[in-house]
Design a protein around this motif. Structure first.
Motif, PDB file in Angstrom:
ATOM      1  N   GLU A   1      -7.299  -7.130   0.665  1.00  0.00           N
ATOM      2  CA  GLU A   1      -8.318  -7.936  -0.005  1.00  0.00           C
ATOM      3  C   GLU A   1      -7.756  -8.637  -1.237  1.00  0.00           C
ATOM      4  O   GLU A   1      -8.089  -9.779  -1.521  1.00  0.00           O
TER       5      GLU A   1
ATOM      6  N   TYR B   1       0.872   3.840  -2.989  1.00  0.00           N
ATOM      7  CA  TYR B   1       0.493   5.209  -2.632  1.00  0.00           C
ATOM      8  C   TYR B   1       1.546   6.194  -3.099  1.00  0.00           C
ATOM      9  O   TYR B   1       1.237   7.269  -3.602  1.00  0.00           O
TER      10      TYR B   1
ATOM     11  N   LYS C   1      -7.416   9.133   5.021  1.00  0.00           N
ATOM     12  CA  LYS C   1      -8.490   8.186   4.753  1.00  0.00           C
ATOM     13  C   LYS C   1      -8.205   7.376   3.485  1.00  0.00           C
ATOM     14  O   LYS C   1      -8.475   6.181   3.424  1.00  0.00           O
ATOM     15  N   LEU C   2      -7.624   8.030   2.497  1.00  0.00           N
ATOM     16  CA  LEU C   2      -7.334   7.346   1.241  1.00  0.00           C
ATOM     17  C   LEU C   2      -6.276   6.259   1.434  1.00  0.00           C
ATOM     18  O   LEU C   2      -6.354   5.195   0.821  1.00  0.00           O
TER      19      LEU C   2
ATOM     20  N   ALA D   1       0.828  -1.210   0.000  1.00  0.00           N
ATOM     21  CA  ALA D   1       0.000   0.000   0.000  1.00  0.00           C
ATOM     22  C   ALA D   1       0.859   1.256   0.000  1.00  0.00           C
ATOM     23  O   ALA D   1       0.553   2.221  -0.712  1.00  0.00           O
TER      24      ALA D   1
ATOM     25  N   PHE E   1      -5.852   4.412   4.072  1.00  0.00           N
ATOM     26  CA  PHE E   1      -6.514   3.243   4.659  1.00  0.00           C
ATOM     27  C   PHE E   1      -7.326   2.475   3.614  1.00  0.00           C
ATOM     28  O   PHE E   1      -7.380   1.245   3.650  1.00  0.00           O
ATOM     29  N   TYR E   2      -7.970   3.179   2.673  1.00  0.00           N
ATOM     30  CA  TYR E   2      -8.697   2.498   1.614  1.00  0.00           C
ATOM     31  C   TYR E   2      -7.752   1.684   0.735  1.00  0.00           C
ATOM     32  O   TYR E   2      -8.049   0.553   0.358  1.00  0.00           O
ATOM     33  N   VAL E   3      -6.619   2.286   0.408  1.00  0.00           N
ATOM     34  CA  VAL E   3      -5.620   1.569  -0.389  1.00  0.00           C
ATOM     35  C   VAL E   3      -5.096   0.374   0.393  1.00  0.00           C
ATOM     36  O   VAL E   3      -4.920  -0.712  -0.156  1.00  0.00           O
ATOM     37  N   TYR E   4      -4.859   0.530   1.677  1.00  0.00           N
ATOM     38  CA  TYR E   4      -4.335  -0.546   2.515  1.00  0.00           C
ATOM     39  C   TYR E   4      -5.317  -1.714   2.597  1.00  0.00           C
ATOM     40  O   TYR E   4      -4.937  -2.874   2.393  1.00  0.00           O
ATOM     41  N   PHE E   5      -6.578  -1.447   2.864  1.00  0.00           N
ATOM     42  CA  PHE E   5      -7.567  -2.524   2.966  1.00  0.00           C
ATOM     43  C   PHE E   5      -7.859  -3.164   1.606  1.00  0.00           C
ATOM     44  O   PHE E   5      -8.103  -4.369   1.528  1.00  0.00           O
ATOM     45  N   GLY E   6      -7.813  -2.375   0.554  1.00  0.00           N
ATOM     46  CA  GLY E   6      -7.952  -2.941  -0.794  1.00  0.00           C
ATOM     47  C   GLY E   6      -6.785  -3.851  -1.136  1.00  0.00           C
ATOM     48  O   GLY E   6      -6.958  -4.909  -1.755  1.00  0.00           O
ATOM     49  N   THR E   7      -5.600  -3.462  -0.714  1.00  0.00           N
ATOM     50  CA  THR E   7      -4.421  -4.295  -0.933  1.00  0.00           C
ATOM     51  C   THR E   7      -4.538  -5.615  -0.189  1.00  0.00           C
ATOM     52  O   THR E   7      -4.218  -6.677  -0.729  1.00  0.00           O
TER      53      THR E   7
END
Length: 128
Positions: free
Chosen positions: A76, A55, A65-66, A51, A68-74
């Motif tokens: 997944e 990023y 916030k973005l 991530a 964390f979205y990249v981190y959780f998407g990674t």
């Protein structure tokens, strides 16, 4: 596009190296006892590295916030890859094991491939 490709390659490389490091830690400190929590640590740390690389390469503006979205998407996207590689690595370790053990952890027999390898090294010694 470059950020996505680098992240994918980095994910594969980090997954394989972390599984190898996990096996080495288990072999060194816990005498081959399996530690499932190391899988969670591996997935979370690999996800953080991927991530952060994505990023930084995607030139995203700094929004917390973005990230964390990249981190959780990674995470997944990394989980199926990690599961497949861990199954493959477990089969590889079982195949490359030098001996077979019983349920009470006693050595039943040493595999023929290992014995043949040992005999070949002996014939190439400089003393004979």
């Amino acid at each position: 596009m470059t950020a996505l490709f680098v992240s994918a390659v980095l994910g594969v490389v980090l997954t394989v190296t972390s599984l190898y490091a996990k096996a080495a830690i288990e072999r060194r400190f816990y005498r081959r006892k399996k530690i499932p929590s190391l899988h969670a640590v591996n997935v979370l740390s690999i996800g953080a590295v991927i991530a952060s690389v994505y990023y930084s390469l995607a030139n995203m503006s700094l929004h917390g916030k973005l990230l964390f979205y990249v981190y959780f998407g990674t995470i997944e996207l990394l989980l199926p890859l990690y599961v497949l590689f861990s199954i493959w690595f477990a089969r590889y370790e079982k195949k490359e094991k030098k001996y077979t053990t019983s349920a009470d952890k006693k050595v039943l027999y040493i595999k023929q491939k290992y014995l043949a390898h040992r005999r070949q090294e002996h014939y190439h010694s400089k003393t004979s």
